[in-house]
Design an enzyme around this catalytic site. Structure first.
Site, PDB file in Angstrom:
ATOM      1  N   TYR A 443     -26.062  -6.072  33.538  1.00 31.94           N
ATOM      2  CA  TYR A 443     -26.519  -6.531  34.844  1.00 31.94           C
ATOM      3  C   TYR A 443     -25.872  -5.686  35.941  1.00 31.94           C
ATOM      4  O   TYR A 443     -25.853  -6.079  37.094  1.00 31.94           O
ATOM      5  CB  TYR A 443     -26.141  -8.011  34.971  1.00 31.94           C
ATOM      6  N   PHE A 444     -25.289  -4.529  35.571  1.00 26.36           N
ATOM      7  CA  PHE A 444     -24.718  -3.572  36.523  1.00 26.36           C
ATOM      8  C   PHE A 444     -23.495  -4.134  37.259  1.00 26.36           C
ATOM      9  O   PHE A 444     -23.237  -3.751  38.396  1.00 26.36           O
ATOM     10  CB  PHE A 444     -25.772  -3.121  37.552  1.00 26.36           C
ATOM     11  N   HIS A 445     -22.720  -5.017  36.599  1.00 24.04           N
ATOM     12  CA  HIS A 445     -21.620  -5.697  37.280  1.00 24.04           C
ATOM     13  C   HIS A 445     -20.292  -5.464  36.569  1.00 24.04           C
ATOM     14  O   HIS A 445     -19.526  -6.403  36.321  1.00 24.04           O
ATOM     15  CB  HIS A 445     -21.907  -7.194  37.377  1.00 24.04           C
ATOM     16  N   ALA A 446     -19.996  -4.229  36.247  1.00 18.15           N
ATOM     17  CA  ALA A 446     -18.756  -3.913  35.538  1.00 18.15           C
ATOM     18  C   ALA A 446     -17.540  -4.298  36.363  1.00 18.15           C
ATOM     19  O   ALA A 446     -17.499  -4.100  37.579  1.00 18.15           O
ATOM     20  CB  ALA A 446     -18.710  -2.421  35.209  1.00 18.15           C
TER      21      ALA A 446
END
Length: 512
Positions: A443-446
């Protein structure tokens, strides 16, 4: 635009101009006469009105595909490669993301405070979220601005028993669906550079330099003294009173490790002298794992979307549902965030997706240096679904069931079309679990690779104020310090981290 020269010294050197770095720089620049130098590895296109910004970075209807670092999973997922999209440009990921300005839930930040991280409770951070929303021009689309597809998703969710709520950023509201708050202004992706750097660009104590790749921070007598920067093809040294790393979850730990701050075993294999042995650098890497439930869409829905696109703003993402799987007893553990697209230039080719994300991931991965070359990508292993109890996979399987229930109501009118992925033949939990394992994305939330924590935490890299343990004058102000990623798109939490740490460094407490 004339090339900006690197100064030889700055009181504050900000490494990275993503949301955290931009927000921290603004707080420090406004606090007094101290000199602030912002170094961004990607290009600086100047202020919003410069006329130099590429269209894909301005147009907020879709994610921008340019200006990336090129990071990916390499061979860690067998026969497929998962891209880890990060922006290499002024404004960072706020210059290319989906603009979802989501805050999370009260339990997220109260949970940080319960770990001993004073100053991070919900009551502490709420003023910063409100100030961040104002600076980033966050708004919620009204009914007249919701696309036909997203309106269908809202109506279908309500028919499935999911409450429709007024504001997804009510931190005490556990479940519900609504149009997403977004930092979109008149169709423009209002990024962190516009919000925080434009107001300070003309101040005499501020210098912003693009295409400036920071290699290392020099540590002498347990203090950060300067940074080594590659700019214009040449290595430069800039003396610093205080260094604030804001390169993000993938890049802040690599700067630390190249500087000799990190796990001694990894540094030793690369011949890097150890300045501070911090085993937690690069550890605790995590993200919200996601899978995509894809539908073909009916011809009627495609026509509605094409008609809408003629005279309306057409975002790919516009609605989000906060939901509970059967494993969740408080707050929520799922996002379903419908997407429409991709589409051809004539906007006649469509598919319609209900992505499902686990917002309470248990799996943890790691990041390590590949070499001492600052242009080399690190080795990134997110270890998605790697938690030993199978929690993350089970939550996603349950989320697919909820997405299918929403789709069932949408298809009472035949609008959503055929389920293309995972496909109706996969019906049992076991079959879906296998499909999830083969198709997990992110979800591109590293977050988490420079974890905040108390002194007794063996993986703590920074304290509750972002100070790197064992090094005076060195801080981190981005999502890498999050001990546990919030139930949120990290767009706005990243801004809050930068504002929070910038205010501490500037000696002020809450937003003005």
């Amino acid at each position: 635009m004339a090339e900006v020269r690197l100064p030889r010294h700055a009181d504050y050197v900000i490494v990275g101009a993503g949301p955290g770095g931009c927000a921290a720089a603004a707080e420090l620049a406004r606090s007094g006469s101290a000199s602030v130098l912002v170094l961004e590895a990607g290009p600086d296109y100047g202020p919003f009105g410069s006329g130099r910004w590429p269209d894909d970075l301005l147009e907020a209807f879709d994610l921008a595909e340019t200006h990336g670092w090129g990071y990916d999973s390499e061979s860690s997922y067998g026969n497929r490669v998962v891209g880890f999209s990060r922006a290499k440009v002024i404004g960072g990921c706020s210059s290319h993301n989906g603009c979802a300005a989501i805050w999370g839930h009260r339990l997220d930040y109260d949970g940080w405070a319960a770990m001993g991280l004073d100053g991070w409770s919900t009551d502490d951070v709420l003023p910063f979220f409100r100030a961040a929303n104002e600076a980033m021009r966050v708004g919620i689309p009204g009914p007249a601005h919701v696309t036909p597809f997203h309106q269908l998703m809202l109506e279908s969710a309500a028919a499935a028993g999911i409450p429709l709520v007024a504001d997804l950023n009510d931190l005490d509201e556990p479940i519900g669906m609504a149009p997403s708050p977004a930092n979109i202004w008149k169709g423009i992706r209002w990024n962190a550079a516009f919000a925080f750097l434009d107001p300070i660009r003309d101040q005499p104590n501020v210098t912003i330099v693009g295409d400036a790749l920071v290699d290392t921070v020099q540590v002498e007598n347990d203090s950060a003294t300067c940074v080594r920067v590659i700019h214009g093809g040449t290595a430069h040294t800039v003396e610093a009173g205080t260094v604030v790393l804001a390169g993000g979850t993938y890049n802040s730990p690599t700067v630390l490790m190249r500087s000799g701050i990190g796990p001694a075993d990894n540094l030793g294999t690369l011949g890097i002298p150890v300045a501070v042995d911090l085993p937690g650098v690069g550890r605790n890497l995590h993200d919200h794992p996601a899978v995509y439930v894809v539908h073909s869409g009916s011809e009627s829905l495609k026509e509605q979307m094409a008609d809408w696109a003629v005279s309306n703003f057409l975002p790919e993402e516009q609605t989000i549902a906060k939901l509970r799987s059967r494993f969740c007893t408080e707050a929520f553990d799922l996002h379903i965030y419908p997407e429409s697209g991709p589409y051809a230039e004539d906007r006649t080719t469509w598919d319609f997706t209900l992505p499902v994300a686990c917002m309470t991931p248990e799996a943890r991965g790691s990041l390590r240096l590949r070499s001492t070359d600052p242009t080399a990508a690190p080795v990134i292993d997110h270890n998605y679904l790697g938690d030993p109890d199978g929690h993350d996979r089970a939550v996603l399987v349950d989320g697919i069931g909820i997405a299918r229930e929403i789709a069932r109501h949408a298809n009472q009118y035949g609008l959503l079309g055929e389920e293309l992925e995972p496909g109706p033949s996969l019906a049992s939990d076991d079959a879906l679990a296998e499909w999830v394992s083969d198709n997990v994305h992110h979800y591109f939330h590293a977050a988490g690779t420079c974890k905040m924590g108390p002194a007794h935490d063996p993986l703590a890299v920074t304290d509750e104020r972002g100070a790197v343990r064992g090094v005076r004058g060195l801080y981190v102000a981005d999502c890498s310090i999050m001990p546990k990623v919030p139930r949120a798109n990290t767009n706005m939490p990243a801004v809050v981290v930068g504002m929070r740490i910038g205010r501490w460094l500037a000696g002020t407490v809450s937003p003005q």
